[in-house]
Design a protein around this motif. Structure first.
Motif, PDB file in Angstrom:
ATOM      1  N   VAL A  51       0.846  -1.199   0.000  1.00 18.96           N
ATOM      2  CA  VAL A  51       0.000   0.000   0.000  1.00 18.96           C
ATOM      3  C   VAL A  51       0.879   1.245   0.000  1.00 18.96           C
ATOM      4  CG1 VAL A  51      -1.680   1.331   1.327  1.00 18.96           C
ATOM      5  CG2 VAL A  51      -1.958  -1.143   1.090  1.00 18.96           C
ATOM      6  N   GLY A  52       1.949   1.224   0.771  1.00 18.40           N
ATOM      7  CA  GLY A  52       2.849   2.372   0.800  1.00 18.40           C
ATOM      8  C   GLY A  52       3.468   2.653  -0.559  1.00 18.40           C
ATOM      9  N   ARG A  53       3.986   1.613  -1.213  1.00 15.74           N
ATOM     10  CA  ARG A  53       4.591   1.815  -2.534  1.00 15.74           C
ATOM     11  C   ARG A  53       3.549   2.274  -3.547  1.00 15.74           C
ATOM     12  NH1 ARG A  53       6.770  -3.111  -1.092  1.00 15.74           N
ATOM     13  NH2 ARG A  53       5.583  -4.242  -2.692  1.00 15.74           N
ATOM     14  N   VAL A  58       0.982   6.623  -6.919  1.00 13.60           N
ATOM     15  CA  VAL A  58      -0.164   7.449  -7.310  1.00 13.60           C
ATOM     16  C   VAL A  58       0.133   8.923  -7.028  1.00 13.60           C
ATOM     17  CG1 VAL A  58      -2.597   7.943  -6.832  1.00 13.60           C
ATOM     18  CG2 VAL A  58      -1.816   5.568  -7.025  1.00 13.60           C
ATOM     19  N   ALA A  59       0.723   9.215  -5.870  1.00 17.09           N
ATOM     20  CA  ALA A  59       1.079  10.599  -5.538  1.00 17.09           C
ATOM     21  C   ALA A  59       2.082  11.157  -6.551  1.00 17.09           C
ATOM     22  CB  ALA A  59       1.647  10.670  -4.123  1.00 17.09           C
ATOM     23  N   GLU A  81       0.605   8.742   6.518  1.00 14.88           N
ATOM     24  CA  GLU A  81       1.997   8.747   6.953  1.00 14.88           C
ATOM     25  C   GLU A  81       2.944   8.578   5.774  1.00 14.88           C
ATOM     26  OE1 GLU A  81       2.231   5.698   9.929  1.00 14.88           O
ATOM     27  OE2 GLU A  81       1.274   6.928  11.459  1.00 14.88           O
ATOM     28  N   VAL A  82       2.497   7.888   4.742  1.00 21.72           N
ATOM     29  CA  VAL A  82       3.319   7.648   3.559  1.00 21.72           C
ATOM     30  C   VAL A  82       3.358   8.885   2.662  1.00 21.72           C
ATOM     31  CG1 VAL A  82       3.541   6.245   1.476  1.00 21.72           C
ATOM     32  CG2 VAL A  82       2.889   5.171   3.618  1.00 21.72           C
ATOM     33  N   VAL A 226       6.008  -8.369  -4.635  1.00 19.66           N
ATOM     34  CA  VAL A 226       6.914  -7.996  -5.724  1.00 19.66           C
ATOM     35  C   VAL A 226       6.447  -6.776  -6.515  1.00 19.66           C
ATOM     36  CG1 VAL A 226       7.667 -10.386  -5.949  1.00 19.66           C
ATOM     37  CG2 VAL A 226       5.806  -9.572  -7.392  1.00 19.66           C
ATOM     38  N   TRP A 227       5.293  -6.188  -6.177  1.00 17.93           N
ATOM     39  CA  TRP A 227       4.823  -5.023  -6.918  1.00 17.93           C
ATOM     40  C   TRP A 227       5.824  -3.877  -6.716  1.00 17.93           C
ATOM     41  CZ3 TRP A 227       3.438   0.061  -6.768  1.00 17.93           C
ATOM     42  CH2 TRP A 227       2.643   0.538  -7.813  1.00 17.93           C
ATOM     43  N   ARG A 228       6.520  -3.516  -7.786  1.00 15.14           N
ATOM     44  CA  ARG A 228       7.570  -2.486  -7.770  1.00 15.14           C
ATOM     45  C   ARG A 228       8.542  -2.687  -6.602  1.00 15.14           C
ATOM     46  NH1 ARG A 228       5.109   3.235 -10.115  1.00 15.14           N
ATOM     47  NH2 ARG A 228       3.816   2.283 -11.741  1.00 15.14           N
ATOM     48  N   SER A 229       8.895  -3.941  -6.397  1.00 20.74           N
ATOM     49  CA  SER A 229       9.824  -4.291  -5.320  1.00 20.74           C
ATOM     50  C   SER A 229      10.786  -5.347  -5.838  1.00 20.74           C
ATOM     51  CB  SER A 229       9.056  -4.838  -4.115  1.00 20.74           C
ATOM     52  OG  SER A 229       9.944  -5.403  -3.161  1.00 20.74           O
TER      53      SER A 229
END
Length: 252
Positions: A51-53, A58-59, A81-82, A226-229
């Motif tokens: 969720v953070g990534r 999106v931001a 917080e992110v 693994v989403w953008r990780s």
């Protein structure tokens, strides 16, 4: 409000994430689940990291406001917080979570907690939504922890309603419980007992049609690990995730 005696998934997750906003009933349930499968808390830490990534991505697209459905407890690396400069409206159906969330966020400008049944976006508290969000501007809609309780038709309808409601250029961050949970029947039985309703576990081929008109980013639907990780793909996928968007113009 009196102390809840029935554990809640959002507060159980807060316990696993190392938070302090939960009750003894939640801590007891969290310990029981972890006793059945010690890796279970890490599943939710990995989901929170996704969720953070995702909301940072999106931001980075210029979106500065988020609606979070089924939010649980708004701490421990949650959306505000992110992306601390964004406006964020958390929502839930659980009165205890809403009251606790409002208490936690009372001194945080541009962030609040309100009622919404995630399966029916029309139930969103409009006063809170209009106070925190610009409903005419694009936003990020975060739908995490909801899909497992909805059968395919209901989930497809919910995502379609959100597509119609969101302004063009908006984004959807969503998760879907993977089929790996079915290989742990003791845990599955315990979750079913607590939830009191069927759980819907899905793989990518079943998830894609449910997104309807939402258009996937090039990342596709993949394990949240693994989403953008750079994390190696897990042997068992407990949770899939994706980010989709609503185009400014839809082809005819």
């Amino acid at each position: 409000m009196s102390e809840p005696q029935i554990p809640n998934s959002g507060r159980i997750i807060d316990h696993w994430l190392g938070g302090t906003h939960h009750y003894p009933a939640d801590a007891a349930a969290a310990s029981e689940f972890a006793g059945l499968y010690p890796g279970f808390p890490q599943v939710y830490r990995t989901l929170r990291e996704f969720v953070g990534r995702a909301v940072r991505a999106v931001a980075d697209e210029g979106v500065d406001q988020f609606l979070v459905l089924g939010a649980g407890i708004p701490t421990q690396g949650n959306v505000h917080e992110v992306v601390p400069r964004a406006r964020v409206l958390y929502t839930d159906i659980d009165p205890a979570n809403i009251a606790l969330g409002r208490e936690i966020l009372a001194t945080t400008p541009g962030v609040d907690y309100a009622y919404c049944d995630a399966s029916d976006p029309g139930t969103l508290d409009q006063e809170s939504a209009e106070r925190i969000l610009d409903l005419t501007a694009r936003l990020g809609v975060v739908v995490v922890g909801i899909s497992t309780s909805l059968e395919d038709g209901a989930l497809q309808d919910t995502l379609s309603d959100l597509f119609d409601w969101a302004p063009p250029g908006s984004f959807l961050v969503a998760d879907f419980d993977g089929e790996a949970l079915a290989s742990f029947p003791t845990i599955l039985a315990k979750i079913l007992d607590q939830a009191g309703q069927p759980l819907h576990l899905r793989g990518p081929d079943r998830i894609r049609p449910l997104l309807g008109r939402w258009q996937l980013t090039d990342d596709g639907i993949c394990a949240v690990d693994v989403w953008r990780s750079p994390t190696p793909h897990p042997d068992k996928v407990f949770v899939y995730g994706c980010v989709s968007h609503k185009p400014y113009e839809m082809s005819q």
